[in-house]
Design a protein around this motif. Structure first.
Motif, PDB file in Angstrom:
ATOM      1  N   TYR A 199       0.822  -1.210   0.000  1.00  0.00           N
ATOM      2  CA  TYR A 199       0.000   0.000   0.000  1.00  0.00           C
ATOM      3  C   TYR A 199       0.859   1.264   0.000  1.00  0.00           C
ATOM      4  O   TYR A 199       0.543   2.242  -0.683  1.00  0.00           O
ATOM      5  CB  TYR A 199      -0.938   0.030   1.212  1.00  0.00           C
ATOM      6  N   SER A 200       1.947   1.241   0.766  1.00  0.00           N
ATOM      7  CA  SER A 200       2.777   2.444   0.850  1.00  0.00           C
ATOM      8  C   SER A 200       3.440   2.755  -0.487  1.00  0.00           C
ATOM      9  O   SER A 200       3.548   3.917  -0.876  1.00  0.00           O
ATOM     10  CB  SER A 200       3.841   2.280   1.946  1.00  0.00           C
ATOM     11  N   GLN A 201       3.864   1.726  -1.223  1.00  0.00           N
ATOM     12  CA  GLN A 201       4.491   1.980  -2.519  1.00  0.00           C
ATOM     13  C   GLN A 201       3.461   2.438  -3.546  1.00  0.00           C
ATOM     14  O   GLN A 201       3.739   3.310  -4.377  1.00  0.00           O
ATOM     15  CB  GLN A 201       5.225   0.733  -3.031  1.00  0.00           C
ATOM     16  N   ILE A 202       2.237   1.872  -3.474  1.00  0.00           N
ATOM     17  CA  ILE A 202       1.167   2.318  -4.375  1.00  0.00           C
ATOM     18  C   ILE A 202       0.845   3.780  -4.102  1.00  0.00           C
ATOM     19  O   ILE A 202       0.660   4.574  -5.028  1.00  0.00           O
ATOM     20  CB  ILE A 202      -0.084   1.437  -4.204  1.00  0.00           C
ATOM     21  N   ARG A 203       0.797   4.142  -2.819  1.00  0.00           N
ATOM     22  CA  ARG A 203       0.493   5.510  -2.432  1.00  0.00           C
ATOM     23  C   ARG A 203       1.523   6.490  -2.996  1.00  0.00           C
ATOM     24  O   ARG A 203       1.229   7.665  -3.256  1.00  0.00           O
ATOM     25  CB  ARG A 203       0.449   5.605  -0.903  1.00  0.00           C
ATOM     26  N   LYS A 204       2.743   6.012  -3.206  1.00  0.00           N
ATOM     27  CA  LYS A 204       3.812   6.847  -3.782  1.00  0.00           C
ATOM     28  C   LYS A 204       3.807   6.839  -5.302  1.00  0.00           C
ATOM     29  O   LYS A 204       4.643   7.468  -5.937  1.00  0.00           O
ATOM     30  CB  LYS A 204       5.171   6.346  -3.289  1.00  0.00           C
ATOM     31  N   GLY A 205       2.850   6.094  -5.897  1.00  0.00           N
ATOM     32  CA  GLY A 205       2.774   6.059  -7.351  1.00  0.00           C
ATOM     33  C   GLY A 205       3.594   4.959  -7.982  1.00  0.00           C
ATOM     34  O   GLY A 205       3.753   4.919  -9.213  1.00  0.00           O
ATOM     35  N   GLN A 206       4.109   4.044  -7.178  1.00  0.00           N
ATOM     36  CA  GLN A 206       4.915   2.939  -7.692  1.00  0.00           C
ATOM     37  C   GLN A 206       3.979   1.763  -7.988  1.00  0.00           C
ATOM     38  O   GLN A 206       3.720   0.923  -7.127  1.00  0.00           O
ATOM     39  CB  GLN A 206       5.988   2.552  -6.676  1.00  0.00           C
ATOM     40  N   LEU A 207       3.487   1.709  -9.214  1.00  0.00           N
ATOM     41  CA  LEU A 207       2.456   0.743  -9.579  1.00  0.00           C
ATOM     42  C   LEU A 207       3.039  -0.506 -10.228  1.00  0.00           C
ATOM     43  O   LEU A 207       2.472  -1.076 -11.151  1.00  0.00           O
ATOM     44  CB  LEU A 207       1.446   1.407 -10.523  1.00  0.00           C
ATOM     45  N   TYR A 208       4.160  -0.935  -9.718  1.00  0.00           N
ATOM     46  CA  TYR A 208       4.792  -2.155 -10.217  1.00  0.00           C
ATOM     47  C   TYR A 208       5.247  -2.977  -9.019  1.00  0.00           C
ATOM     48  O   TYR A 208       5.526  -2.433  -7.942  1.00  0.00           O
ATOM     49  CB  TYR A 208       5.999  -1.806 -11.098  1.00  0.00           C
ATOM     50  N   PRO A 209       5.314  -4.291  -9.167  1.00  0.00           N
ATOM     51  CA  PRO A 209       5.690  -5.139  -8.019  1.00  0.00           C
ATOM     52  C   PRO A 209       7.154  -5.007  -7.659  1.00  0.00           C
ATOM     53  O   PRO A 209       8.013  -4.939  -8.535  1.00  0.00           O
ATOM     54  CB  PRO A 209       5.371  -6.552  -8.518  1.00  0.00           C
ATOM     55  N   GLN A 210       7.439  -4.960  -6.352  1.00  0.00           N
ATOM     56  CA  GLN A 210       8.820  -4.907  -5.886  1.00  0.00           C
ATOM     57  C   GLN A 210       9.280  -6.269  -5.388  1.00  0.00           C
ATOM     58  O   GLN A 210      10.413  -6.658  -5.565  1.00  0.00           O
ATOM     59  CB  GLN A 210       8.965  -3.861  -4.774  1.00  0.00           C
ATOM     60  N   GLN A 211       8.400  -7.001  -4.736  1.00  0.00           N
ATOM     61  CA  GLN A 211       8.724  -8.344  -4.277  1.00  0.00           C
ATOM     62  C   GLN A 211       7.438  -9.112  -4.020  1.00  0.00           C
ATOM     63  O   GLN A 211       6.380  -8.526  -3.829  1.00  0.00           O
ATOM     64  CB  GLN A 211       9.556  -8.295  -2.987  1.00  0.00           C
ATOM     65  N   GLY A 212       7.542 -10.431  -4.088  1.00  0.00           N
ATOM     66  CA  GLY A 212       6.398 -11.272  -3.769  1.00  0.00           C
ATOM     67  C   GLY A 212       5.458 -11.543  -4.922  1.00  0.00           C
ATOM     68  O   GLY A 212       4.524 -12.341  -4.791  1.00  0.00           O
ATOM     69  N   TYR A 213       5.665 -10.884  -6.054  1.00  0.00           N
ATOM     70  CA  TYR A 213       4.801 -11.087  -7.220  1.00  0.00           C
ATOM     71  C   TYR A 213       5.662 -11.418  -8.439  1.00  0.00           C
ATOM     72  O   TYR A 213       6.734 -10.848  -8.630  1.00  0.00           O
ATOM     73  CB  TYR A 213       3.959  -9.833  -7.482  1.00  0.00           C
ATOM     74  N   PHE A 214       5.152 -12.317  -9.277  1.00  0.00           N
ATOM     75  CA  PHE A 214       5.924 -12.772 -10.428  1.00  0.00           C
ATOM     76  C   PHE A 214       6.104 -11.667 -11.463  1.00  0.00           C
ATOM     77  O   PHE A 214       7.181 -11.492 -12.028  1.00  0.00           O
ATOM     78  CB  PHE A 214       5.239 -13.977 -11.090  1.00  0.00           C
ATOM     79  N   ASP A 215       5.026 -10.939 -11.730  1.00  0.00           N
ATOM     80  CA  ASP A 215       5.070  -9.906 -12.759  1.00  0.00           C
ATOM     81  C   ASP A 215       3.938  -8.907 -12.520  1.00  0.00           C
ATOM     82  O   ASP A 215       3.203  -9.007 -11.538  1.00  0.00           O
ATOM     83  CB  ASP A 215       4.966 -10.520 -14.159  1.00  0.00           C
ATOM     84  N   GLN A 216       3.790  -7.947 -13.419  1.00  0.00           N
ATOM     85  CA  GLN A 216       2.782  -6.905 -13.271  1.00  0.00           C
ATOM     86  C   GLN A 216       1.353  -7.451 -13.234  1.00  0.00           C
ATOM     87  O   GLN A 216       0.581  -7.075 -12.342  1.00  0.00           O
ATOM     88  CB  GLN A 216       2.927  -5.886 -14.421  1.00  0.00           C
ATOM     89  N   PRO A 217       0.962  -8.351 -14.146  1.00  0.00           N
ATOM     90  CA  PRO A 217      -0.403  -8.893 -14.083  1.00  0.00           C
ATOM     91  C   PRO A 217      -0.686  -9.623 -12.764  1.00  0.00           C
ATOM     92  O   PRO A 217      -1.785  -9.519 -12.216  1.00  0.00           O
ATOM     93  CB  PRO A 217      -0.451  -9.854 -15.285  1.00  0.00           C
ATOM     94  N   HIS A 218       0.318 -10.371 -12.259  1.00  0.00           N
ATOM     95  CA  HIS A 218       0.151 -11.079 -10.987  1.00  0.00           C
ATOM     96  C   HIS A 218      -0.046 -10.086  -9.845  1.00  0.00           C
ATOM     97  O   HIS A 218      -0.877 -10.297  -8.943  1.00  0.00           O
ATOM     98  CB  HIS A 218       1.385 -11.958 -10.729  1.00  0.00           C
TER      99      HIS A 218
END
Length: 249
Positions: A197-216
């Motif tokens: 949530y904190s990274q989304i709030r900063k406008g970072q709409l891509y996965p940093q860890q824990g997700y395989f890719d953007q669609p996931h």
């Protein structure tokens, strides 16, 4: 809306994420959407400075809408999972996506004269410290399991946690279902998503860890919140309460 957050005593770090206070000192009702975050809360509600009610929430596995009444102040204790073993000492499975009213005398709150926030949070510190000192030791497997999940923010597999705690996956899932009302895998999905949530709030709409890719990533966030990361970032009418108030992990 006035919001304030306070860290608990250092000896409570494994049990309490934070204390918080939210105040609606206006004459109108305020509506918000709360997103699942993997924590549960004790709510202490005052209306016109009079104790109105004490409530315990369960975990949430989907978004929920809340309304804060005029001239209302709510103090909260946001608990980590380990608190269930040492402080609450009862299953919150019946409270999944729900809350229950407790007696106003819970922790002697009806006798405490709320006046200064710092005094109130210190009162909570002393009440909770007494709880963890008085109660029996926690099963080491549960302690290791719940601390590991918290430290990794749910970013590991069930197999990893099973090996870490030296506890079978079947027993762990039975424990989670009977104590928290959902499976370990489901809980980890919530905890992992909430950590973004904190990274989304900063406008970072891509996965940093824990997700395989953007669609996931998009699919995982939408599953627990009902919204895409882009919609959460837009936050129309400031509806998503956590995006402006949650600061601590």
């Amino acid at each position: 809306m006035i919001y304030f957050q306070q860290q608990a005593h250092p000896n409570l770090r494994d049990y309490v994420r934070c204390y918080w206070k939210i105040e609606n000192n206006k004459k109108d009702f305020r509506s918000y959407t709360i997103l699942p975050d993997g924590f549960f809360d004790l709510l202490i509600c005052y209306h016109n400075d009079n104790l109105d009610g004490v409530f315990l929430t369960g975990l949430w596995d989907h978004k929920t809408n809340v309304v804060i009444s005029p001239e209302t102040t709510i103090y909260g204790v946001q608990f980590r999972l380990l608190a269930i073993e040492k402080i609450i000492q009862e299953s919150i499975t019946p409270l999944l996506n729900n809350i229950k009213r407790l007696e106003k005398s819970y922790w002697g709150l009806d006798e405490f004269n709320k006046n200064v926030d710092a005094y109130f949070f210190e009162y909570l510190n002393q009440s909770l410290l007494s709880c963890i000192e008085e109660h029996s030791p926690i099963d080491p497997r549960k302690s290791i399991l719940l601390k590991s999940i918290n430290q990794t923010k749910g970013n590991k597999t069930v197999e990893y946690y099973s090996q870490k705690a030296n506890w079978s996956k079947r027993q762990i899932n039975r424990y989670f279902q009977s104590t928290f009302g959902l499976s370990l895998k489901s809980y980890c999905s919530i905890r992992k998503g909430a950590a973004t949530y904190s990274q989304i709030r900063k406008g970072q709409l891509y996965p940093q860890q824990g997700y395989f890719d953007q669609p996931h990533f998009i699919k995982g966030i939408k599953k627990i919140t009902g919204f895409t990361p882009k919609a959460l970032l837009k936050n129309e009418n400031d509806r998503f309460l956590q995006f402006s108030i949650i600061k601590n992990e």
